[in-house]
Design an enzyme around this catalytic site. Structure first.
Site, PDB file in Angstrom:
ATOM      1  N   LYS A  60      38.222  39.282 -65.399  1.00 24.80           N
ATOM      2  CA  LYS A  60      39.106  38.167 -65.069  1.00 24.80           C
ATOM      3  C   LYS A  60      38.667  37.523 -63.758  1.00 24.80           C
ATOM      4  CE  LYS A  60      44.123  37.299 -64.547  1.00 24.80           C
ATOM      5  NZ  LYS A  60      45.448  37.957 -64.601  1.00 24.80           N
ATOM      6  N   SER A 134      48.510  36.167 -67.709  1.00 22.05           N
ATOM      7  CA  SER A 134      47.498  35.270 -67.178  1.00 22.05           C
ATOM      8  C   SER A 134      46.086  35.717 -67.506  1.00 22.05           C
ATOM      9  CB  SER A 134      47.655  35.178 -65.649  1.00 22.05           C
ATOM     10  OG  SER A 134      47.478  36.453 -65.033  1.00 22.05           O
ATOM     11  N   SER A 158      50.809  40.503 -67.285  1.00 21.66           N
ATOM     12  CA  SER A 158      49.583  39.829 -67.701  1.00 21.66           C
ATOM     13  C   SER A 158      48.544  40.753 -68.312  1.00 21.66           C
ATOM     14  CB  SER A 158      48.971  39.093 -66.507  1.00 21.66           C
ATOM     15  OG  SER A 158      49.849  38.098 -66.037  1.00 21.66           O
TER      16      SER A 158
END
Length: 565
Positions: A60, A134, A158
Site C-alpha cells: 500500500k 482504504s 481498511s
C-alpha cells in the site's frame, strides 16, 4: 511455490490480462523483478534459508519501500524513502519480492477505495462496485492473482473490509506488534499494518516475519509474558444477539448464521451477547473528537496543498482541526469506559465473531452518498483498534451474489486464538503458534488431554504441540496423590522411554505452574526421544521410594487402562 522467476513471469502476464491500471500507483518493471528473482534462486541454491522466497508482495502506497515514491494517495505529498518500513524490510529479507505500490483512499481515510486522484479502484469481480478501502489496491492485487500477499493498513477497518468484499483473508494484528515505522499515519495511536492473502497459512507466515518491536516506532510492542497461545479446547465465542445484526440485509444475516453454524459443528461453544456498546464505541472514531488524530497526521499538509486533495478526505481532515482539546479529552475518557465494558462483555469468551462489513455498494451509490456509504461499511470494524483488539477477517460464502466475510475478534495479544478459530471457519488446519516463542512443557499424567487437571493448561492458554516420548533414561511411578499422578525420575541405567504430551505455554503461565506445584512435584529438564530438551514434570527420588513402578506400561494412560481391566 513456483520458482521465483516463473512466478514473476506469471504475475506480469496476469497484470496484462486483468488490465486494472488503477490498482497501482507505482509498478516496478518486470525485468527489474526478474533480476531479483534470479538472485533469489542463486541464494536458495547455496542453501540460504528464505521462508518467503519468491512470494510476490504488493505494498500500500502509504508504506515506505526504499527507492519507490510514497504518495499516500496525494501526488503533492510524494517523497522517495532511502529505507523501507520494517514490515517491508523483514518480508524482503525473508525472500519476498516487491511488485510495486498500490492505490488507496487518500491518506488512508476511507473504506470505499474511490477517494484517490489515481482513480477509483474497482472491485476485482464486479467493476461496477467498490473494492473497499482504504487498502483498495492491495486487496485487488491479491484477488486478481497478481500478488501472493499484500500489505495494507487498518485504522477503521481498511485491512478487513476489502478482504470481505473479495473473499480474502485479512489479518489485523494487535496494535504495535508489527511496527508502523515508515508508515504515513492516519490516526497514529490506532494505525496498524495488515496482511491480505488468499489463505490463512500464507498470511500467518508473512505476519510472523513482520512481527517484532522497532526502536523507531514508539507505539511498537512485544508479546507479554502471559500471552495466550490457544483457545480453551475448541473455543467459546460470543456472537451478536439478533438486534445486533439489524444493519445487515436478509441474505447477509443468513450467511452470518451459516458461518456461526460452521463453528458450532467444529465443536466451538457459541453464546449471544449485546454488542451495542461496541457499535457505540465505533462512532467515536469519526463522529467524535478522536478524529482530531487525523488532523494531527496530515491536516497541516492538506491545509497548505488543496490541489490534488480528495474533497471528502480534505473535508474530514480539515474539519477535525476545529476539535477543542476538552472534547478530545472527554472522548478519550469515554473510550476508556468502553474498553472496560468490552472486557466485561467478553469475560469467559475466547473471541467475538461478527460480520466484517455491511453491504457492497456500487461506485454510483458511493458517488451519491460518499460519507453515508463509507460509514455503513465500517459498522462492525471501527471499534476494534479503538478498543485495542486483534481481528482476523475470513471469507464466509456469498450474500446477494457477492462475497461475504466474518471476523474473529479477540483481546489484545490473543492473535493466535483468533487465527485458530478463523481456521475452523474456513476449514484449514490450526497452524503453528503465532507467536512462535514460548516454553515447551512435557506433561505425563493428570495434565494430559482428558485428564482431571488438563484445564490448568488450557486456562493458561497453553497450546498442544505433539504427542512425544522421552529418551530411554526414565522411570515412572504411581504417586499416592489426589488426584492420582505419575512421578517421573531420570535414572542412570535401567530406564525406558515414557509417553508424554508436549505443550507450548507462555513464560508467565509456566511460572504460575511452578509457584503452585504441590509436593512432591517439580519442574525440570526432560530429554525427549529426538534429543530435544524441554521443561517437564517430575518428582524427587525420596518421594518416589516405595511407590509402584509403572515404567513397563510406557506411560500414564496405558497404566490407567490396565487398572480398568
Amino acid at each position: 511455490m513456483p520458482h521465483p522467476t516463473d512466478r514473476v513471469r506469471s504475475a506480469y502476464r496476469r497484470i496484462s490480462e486483468a488490465d486494472r491500471p488503477e490498482v497501482w500507483v507505482t509498478l516496478r518493471p518486470e525485468q527489474e523483478l526478474a533480476v531479483e528473482a534470479e538472485a533469489l534462486e542463486d541464494r536458495l541454491a547455496s542453501g540460504e534459508d528464505l521462508p518467503l522466497a519468491g512470494t510476490l508482495l504488493a505494498v500500500k502506497d502509504n508504506i515506505d519501500v526504499a527507492g519507490l515514491p510514497t504518495t499516500a494517495g496525494h501526488p503533492g505529498y510524494a517523497y522517495t524513502p532511502k529505507v523501507s518500513a520494517p514490515a517491508v524490510a523483514r518480508l524482503v529479507g525473508a525472500g519476498a519480492l516487491v511488485l510495486g505500490k498500490t492505490n488507496l483512499d487518500q491518506f488512508a481515510t476511507g473504506l470505499v477505495g474511490t477517494r484517490s486522484p489515481y482513480g477509483a479502484v474497482r472491485n476485482a469481480f464486479d467493476p461496477a462496485r467498490v473494492s473497499g478501502g482504504s487498502s483498495s489496491g492491495s486487496a485487488v492485487a491479491v484477488a486478481l492473482g497478481v500478488a501472493d500477499i499484500a500489505l495494507g493498513t487498518d485504522t477503521a477497518g481498511s485491512g478487513r473490509v476489502p478482504a470481505a468484499l473479495h473473499g480474502l483473508v485479512g489479518l489485523k494484528p494487535t496494535l504495535g506488534l508489527v511496527p508502523s515505522s515508515g508508515v504515513v499515519p492516519a490516526a497514529r495511536p490506532y494505525d496498524c499494518v495488515t496482511v491480505f492473502s488468499r489463505d490463512l497459512a500464507s498470511g500467518r507466515a508473512a505476519l510472523a516475519v513482520m512481527t517484532g518491536p522497532d526502536a523507531g516506532d514508539p507505539f511498537s510492542r512485544d508479546w507479554p509474558a502471559d500471552v495466550r497461545l490457544a483457545p480453551r479446547g475448541r473455543g467459546k465465542v460470543a456472537v451478536p444477539a439478533e438486534e445486533g445484526l439489524e444493519p445487515l440485509g436478509a441474505a447477509e444475516r443468513t450467511a452470518f448464521h451459516t458461518a456461526v453454524d460452521v463453528l458450532r459443528k467444529s465443536g466451538t461453544e457459541v453464546a449471544e451477547v449485546d454488542v451495542a456498546p461496541l457499535l457505540e464505541a465505533a462512532r467515536l472514531l469519526y463522529d467524535g473528537a478522536l478524529v482530531a488524530e487525523r488532523h494531527a497526521a496530515v491536516g497541516e499538509f492538506l491545509a497548505g496543498h488543496p490541489e490534488g486533495a480528495d474533497p471528502t478526505v480534505a473535508g474530514i481532515v480539515l474539519a477535525a482541526g476545529d476539535v477543542p482539546a476538552h472534547r478530545l479529552a472527554a472522548d478519550q475518557h469515554r473510550l476508556a469506559a468502553y474498553k472496560a465494558t468490552a472486557r466485561a462483555l467478553l469475560a469467559g469468551f475466547d473471541a467475538l465473531v461478527l460480520p466484517t462489513t455491511v453491504g457492497h455498494p456500487s461506485l454510483a451509490e458511493v458517488a451519491a452518498d460518499p460519507v453515508g456509504a463509507n460509514s455503513r461499511l465500517g459498522t462492525y470494524t471501527n471499534f476494534v483498534n479503538l478498543l485495542d483488539m486483534a481481528a482476523v477477517a475470513v471469507p464466509a460464502g456469498t450474500a446477494d451474489g457477492h462475497p461475504f466475510g466474518v471476523s474473529v475478534i479477540t483481546r489484545a495479544f490473543e492473535d493466535q486464538v483468533a487465527l485458530d478459530l478463523a481456521a475452523d471457519l474456513v476449514g484449514e488446519e490450526r497452524g503453528g503458534a503465532y507467536p512462535e516463542p514460548g516454553v515447551e512443557l512435557a506433561v505425563f499424567g493428570a495434565h494430559l488431554r482428558g485428564q482431571p487437571l488438563h484445564h490448568q493448561l488450557t486456562d493458561r492458554g497453553a497450546r498442544f504441540v505433539a504427542e512425544e516420548a522421552t529418551s530411554a533414561d526414565y522411570r515412572m511411578v504411581a504417586l499416592p496423590t489426589t488426584p492420582p499422578k505419575p512421578g517421573l525420575l531420570r535414572v542412570g541405567g535401567g530406564g525406558a522411554s515414557v509417553r508424554c504430551e508436549v505443550w507450548r505455554i507462555s513464560p508467565a503461565g509456566l511460572g504460575t505452574f511452578l509457584a503452585a506445584l504441590p509436593a512432591p512435584m517439580s519442574l525440570g529438564a526432560v530429554t525427549l526421544a529426538d534429543g530435544r530438551t524441554v521443561v517437564g514434570f517430575g518428582c524427587d527420588p525420596a518421594s518416589a521410594e516405595g511407590a509402584q513402578d509403572i515404567t513397563r506400561h510406557g506411560g500414564w494412560l496405558a497404566y490407567r487402562r490396565s487398572l480398568a481391566g
